[in-house]
Design a protein around this motif. Structure first.
Motif, PDB file in Angstrom:
ATOM      1  N   ASN A   1     132.500 122.119  29.841  1.00  0.00           N
ATOM      2  CA  ASN A   1     133.348 121.032  29.765  1.00  0.00           C
ATOM      3  C   ASN A   1     132.343 119.826  30.178  1.00  0.00           C
ATOM      4  O   ASN A   1     131.496 118.953  29.935  1.00  0.00           O
ATOM      5  CB  ASN A   1     134.337 120.755  30.112  1.00  0.00           C
ATOM      6  N   SER A   2     132.011 120.192  31.669  1.00  0.00           N
ATOM      7  CA  SER A   2     130.491 120.005  32.019  1.00  0.00           C
ATOM      8  C   SER A   2     129.090 119.739  31.913  1.00  0.00           C
ATOM      9  O   SER A   2     128.487 119.019  32.133  1.00  0.00           O
ATOM     10  CB  SER A   2     130.329 119.641  34.022  1.00  0.00           C
ATOM     11  N   THR A   3     129.241 120.716  31.293  1.00  0.00           N
ATOM     12  CA  THR A   3     127.474 121.403  31.272  1.00  0.00           C
ATOM     13  C   THR A   3     127.250 120.442  29.703  1.00  0.00           C
ATOM     14  O   THR A   3     126.727 120.141  29.055  1.00  0.00           O
ATOM     15  CB  THR A   3     127.832 122.944  31.062  1.00  0.00           C
ATOM     16  N   ILE A   4     129.096 120.615  28.902  1.00  0.00           N
ATOM     17  CA  ILE A   4     128.502 119.700  27.609  1.00  0.00           C
ATOM     18  C   ILE A   4     128.329 118.222  27.261  1.00  0.00           C
ATOM     19  O   ILE A   4     126.953 117.580  27.283  1.00  0.00           O
ATOM     20  CB  ILE A   4     129.787 120.097  26.877  1.00  0.00           C
ATOM     21  N   GLY A   5     128.908 118.001  28.622  1.00  0.00           N
ATOM     22  CA  GLY A   5     128.548 116.565  29.032  1.00  0.00           C
ATOM     23  C   GLY A   5     126.867 115.989  29.668  1.00  0.00           C
ATOM     24  O   GLY A   5     126.812 115.357  29.126  1.00  0.00           O
ATOM     25  N   LEU A   6     126.396 116.771  30.680  1.00  0.00           N
ATOM     26  CA  LEU A   6     125.224 116.788  31.080  1.00  0.00           C
ATOM     27  C   LEU A   6     124.746 116.764  29.306  1.00  0.00           C
ATOM     28  O   LEU A   6     123.413 116.250  29.458  1.00  0.00           O
ATOM     29  CB  LEU A   6     125.033 117.915  31.952  1.00  0.00           C
ATOM     30  N   ALA A   7     124.499 117.879  28.295  1.00  0.00           N
ATOM     31  CA  ALA A   7     123.893 117.848  27.271  1.00  0.00           C
ATOM     32  C   ALA A   7     123.870 116.846  26.969  1.00  0.00           C
ATOM     33  O   ALA A   7     122.808 116.039  26.196  1.00  0.00           O
ATOM     34  CB  ALA A   7     123.860 119.363  26.814  1.00  0.00           C
TER      35      ALA A   7
ATOM     36  N   HIS B   1     114.618 119.925  22.198  1.00  0.00           N
ATOM     37  CA  HIS B   1     114.897 119.341  23.185  1.00  0.00           C
ATOM     38  C   HIS B   1     115.918 119.566  24.203  1.00  0.00           C
ATOM     39  O   HIS B   1     116.806 120.613  24.068  1.00  0.00           O
ATOM     40  CB  HIS B   1     115.994 117.851  22.325  1.00  0.00           C
ATOM     41  N   SER B   2     115.579 119.414  25.548  1.00  0.00           N
ATOM     42  CA  SER B   2     116.979 118.875  26.495  1.00  0.00           C
ATOM     43  C   SER B   2     118.253 118.831  25.710  1.00  0.00           C
ATOM     44  O   SER B   2     118.819 119.310  26.777  1.00  0.00           O
ATOM     45  CB  SER B   2     116.636 117.679  27.371  1.00  0.00           C
ATOM     46  N   ALA B   3     118.990 117.799  25.556  1.00  0.00           N
ATOM     47  CA  ALA B   3     119.971 118.489  24.916  1.00  0.00           C
ATOM     48  C   ALA B   3     120.443 119.990  24.055  1.00  0.00           C
ATOM     49  O   ALA B   3     121.337 119.950  24.553  1.00  0.00           O
ATOM     50  CB  ALA B   3     120.607 117.106  23.952  1.00  0.00           C
ATOM     51  N   SER B   4     119.246 120.526  23.458  1.00  0.00           N
ATOM     52  CA  SER B   4     119.792 121.744  22.479  1.00  0.00           C
ATOM     53  C   SER B   4     119.978 122.832  23.929  1.00  0.00           C
ATOM     54  O   SER B   4     120.386 123.276  23.647  1.00  0.00           O
ATOM     55  CB  SER B   4     118.649 121.581  21.586  1.00  0.00           C
ATOM     56  N   ALA B   5     119.149 122.317  24.476  1.00  0.00           N
ATOM     57  CA  ALA B   5     119.183 123.531  25.881  1.00  0.00           C
ATOM     58  C   ALA B   5     120.039 123.360  26.425  1.00  0.00           C
ATOM     59  O   ALA B   5     120.949 124.624  26.810  1.00  0.00           O
ATOM     60  CB  ALA B   5     117.814 123.533  26.334  1.00  0.00           C
ATOM     61  N   GLY B   6     120.721 122.213  26.838  1.00  0.00           N
ATOM     62  CA  GLY B   6     122.206 121.792  27.332  1.00  0.00           C
ATOM     63  C   GLY B   6     122.892 122.463  26.583  1.00  0.00           C
ATOM     64  O   GLY B   6     123.477 123.431  27.079  1.00  0.00           O
ATOM     65  N   LEU B   7     122.766 122.317  25.595  1.00  0.00           N
ATOM     66  CA  LEU B   7     124.269 123.091  24.736  1.00  0.00           C
ATOM     67  C   LEU B   7     124.209 124.474  24.354  1.00  0.00           C
ATOM     68  O   LEU B   7     125.456 125.148  24.626  1.00  0.00           O
ATOM     69  CB  LEU B   7     124.431 122.248  23.544  1.00  0.00           C
ATOM     70  N   HIS B   8     122.611 125.338  24.609  1.00  0.00           N
ATOM     71  CA  HIS B   8     122.542 126.583  24.807  1.00  0.00           C
ATOM     72  C   HIS B   8     123.760 126.732  25.895  1.00  0.00           C
ATOM     73  O   HIS B   8     124.224 127.838  26.048  1.00  0.00           O
ATOM     74  CB  HIS B   8     122.051 126.194  24.399  1.00  0.00           C
ATOM     75  N   LEU B   9     123.275 126.521  27.319  1.00  0.00           N
ATOM     76  CA  LEU B   9     123.820 126.658  28.417  1.00  0.00           C
ATOM     77  C   LEU B   9     125.532 126.657  28.438  1.00  0.00           C
ATOM     78  O   LEU B   9     126.352 127.422  29.198  1.00  0.00           O
ATOM     79  CB  LEU B   9     123.576 125.551  29.283  1.00  0.00           C
ATOM     80  N   ALA B  10     125.356 125.680  27.985  1.00  0.00           N
ATOM     81  CA  ALA B  10     127.196 125.638  27.245  1.00  0.00           C
ATOM     82  C   ALA B  10     127.460 126.283  27.295  1.00  0.00           C
ATOM     83  O   ALA B  10     128.723 126.944  27.263  1.00  0.00           O
ATOM     84  CB  ALA B  10     127.562 124.153  26.719  1.00  0.00           C
ATOM     85  N   ARG B  11     126.749 127.208  25.722  1.00  0.00           N
ATOM     86  CA  ARG B  11     128.021 128.414  25.235  1.00  0.00           C
ATOM     87  C   ARG B  11     128.226 129.409  26.134  1.00  0.00           C
ATOM     88  O   ARG B  11     128.769 129.966  25.610  1.00  0.00           O
ATOM     89  CB  ARG B  11     126.827 128.536  23.894  1.00  0.00           C
ATOM     90  N   THR B  12     126.503 130.180  26.555  1.00  0.00           N
ATOM     91  CA  THR B  12     126.623 130.557  27.528  1.00  0.00           C
ATOM     92  C   THR B  12     127.782 130.857  28.604  1.00  0.00           C
ATOM     93  O   THR B  12     128.910 131.782  28.336  1.00  0.00           O
ATOM     94  CB  THR B  12     125.382 131.239  28.385  1.00  0.00           C
ATOM     95  N   VAL B  13     128.086 129.238  28.929  1.00  0.00           N
ATOM     96  CA  VAL B  13     129.445 129.221  30.080  1.00  0.00           C
ATOM     97  C   VAL B  13     130.426 129.698  29.013  1.00  0.00           C
ATOM     98  O   VAL B  13     131.835 130.198  29.691  1.00  0.00           O
ATOM     99  CB  VAL B  13     129.074 128.034  30.745  1.00  0.00           C
ATOM    100  N   VAL B  14     130.818 129.081  28.303  1.00  0.00           N
ATOM    101  CA  VAL B  14     132.016 128.929  26.995  1.00  0.00           C
ATOM    102  C   VAL B  14     132.345 130.147  26.965  1.00  0.00           C
ATOM    103  O   VAL B  14     133.085 131.122  26.805  1.00  0.00           O
ATOM    104  CB  VAL B  14     131.489 127.959  25.891  1.00  0.00           C
TER     105      VAL B  14
ATOM    106  N   ALA C   1     132.319 113.841  17.710  1.00  0.00           N
ATOM    107  CA  ALA C   1     132.617 115.388  17.391  1.00  0.00           C
ATOM    108  C   ALA C   1     132.800 116.203  19.115  1.00  0.00           C
ATOM    109  O   ALA C   1     134.114 116.630  19.030  1.00  0.00           O
ATOM    110  CB  ALA C   1     131.554 116.158  16.280  1.00  0.00           C
ATOM    111  N   MET C   2     131.591 115.460  19.276  1.00  0.00           N
ATOM    112  CA  MET C   2     131.682 116.523  20.975  1.00  0.00           C
ATOM    113  C   MET C   2     133.186 115.952  21.779  1.00  0.00           C
ATOM    114  O   MET C   2     133.074 116.780  22.847  1.00  0.00           O
ATOM    115  CB  MET C   2     129.973 116.306  21.147  1.00  0.00           C
ATOM    116  N   GLN C   3     133.304 114.787  21.720  1.00  0.00           N
ATOM    117  CA  GLN C   3     134.129 114.144  22.928  1.00  0.00           C
ATOM    118  C   GLN C   3     135.393 114.879  22.851  1.00  0.00           C
ATOM    119  O   GLN C   3     136.265 115.649  23.796  1.00  0.00           O
ATOM    120  CB  GLN C   3     133.882 112.864  22.865  1.00  0.00           C
ATOM    121  N   ARG C   4     135.992 115.042  21.393  1.00  0.00           N
ATOM    122  CA  ARG C   4     136.443 115.865  21.043  1.00  0.00           C
ATOM    123  C   ARG C   4     137.177 116.904  21.541  1.00  0.00           C
ATOM    124  O   ARG C   4     137.832 116.943  22.352  1.00  0.00           O
ATOM    125  CB  ARG C   4     137.043 115.314  19.539  1.00  0.00           C
TER     126      ARG C   4
END
Length: 185
Positions: free
Chosen positions: A38-44, A120-133, A62-65
């Motif tokens: 959740n924190s990683t998504i927020g950072l992204a 994009h940095s947000a995209s890379a962050g979402l990829h990181l969130a994916r691996t944490v999930v 959608a992402m906040q939901r």
């Protein structure tokens, strides 16, 4: 409510309903990993402050939901078997993810090979969130027989798929490059 309680100073923490467990308990690992995701998504998402695109606001909504439901998933994982879950993941939540994946995926170029987390940095962050999930999902699977709600595993599985598509979608909207995997390396 005070931020510090000192009750965890000896390596134990409380689950919902007050059961005490070691901080390295698989249940704590599972809900802690959801919190990390959740924190990683927020950072992204914080990297999306300057750029805009036509449906940026609906993307953020959608992402906040998703972040809210992921918080609920953590609460479910912190609830011992046999106890009531106050916020329960439902089949409809999984279907929402699938509908969102399909909507964003419609606009994307089909993949012809694997891609590296990049762009994009947000995209890379979402990829990181994916691996944490994915790690949260593995921890939830380890709890299989103790889960109050087996849909938690399905939700986490689908959420990682959504984060992959969301990362690609952000790259497309903001001109981030997808780096294809070089199979000859």
């Amino acid at each position: 409510m005070r931020i510090y309680t000192r009750s965890g100073d000896k390596g134990q923490t409380s689950l919902i309903y007050g059961n005490r467990v070691a901080k390295n308990d698989i249940r704590v690992e599972a809900y802690g990993t959801c919190d990390e995701a959740n924190s990683t998504i927020g950072l992204a998402l914080s990297h999306l402050t300057k750029e805009g695109w036509a449906d940026k606001e609906s993307f953020l909504e959608a992402m906040q939901r998703i972040q809210t439901i992921l918080f609920h998933v953590g609460a479910e994982l912190a609830t011992p078997k046999g106890k009531e879950v106050k916020w329960q993941v439902k089949k409809e939540h999984i279907e929402e993810l699938e509908q969102q994946i399909d909507k964003w995926d419609e606009d994307l170029m089909p993949l012809k090979n694997f891609i590296l987390p990049s762009g994009h940095s947000a995209s890379a962050g979402l990829h990181l969130a994916r691996t944490v999930v994915r790690r949260a999902e593995r921890s939830a699977v380890a709890l299989k027989d103790e889960l109050v709600n087996p849909l938690v595993v399905s939700y986490l599985n689908r959420l990682s798929d959504l984060l992959f598509v969301a990362a690609r979608y952000v790259n497309q909207q903001l001109g981030g490059n997808e780096t294809p995997l070089d199979p000859d390396v």
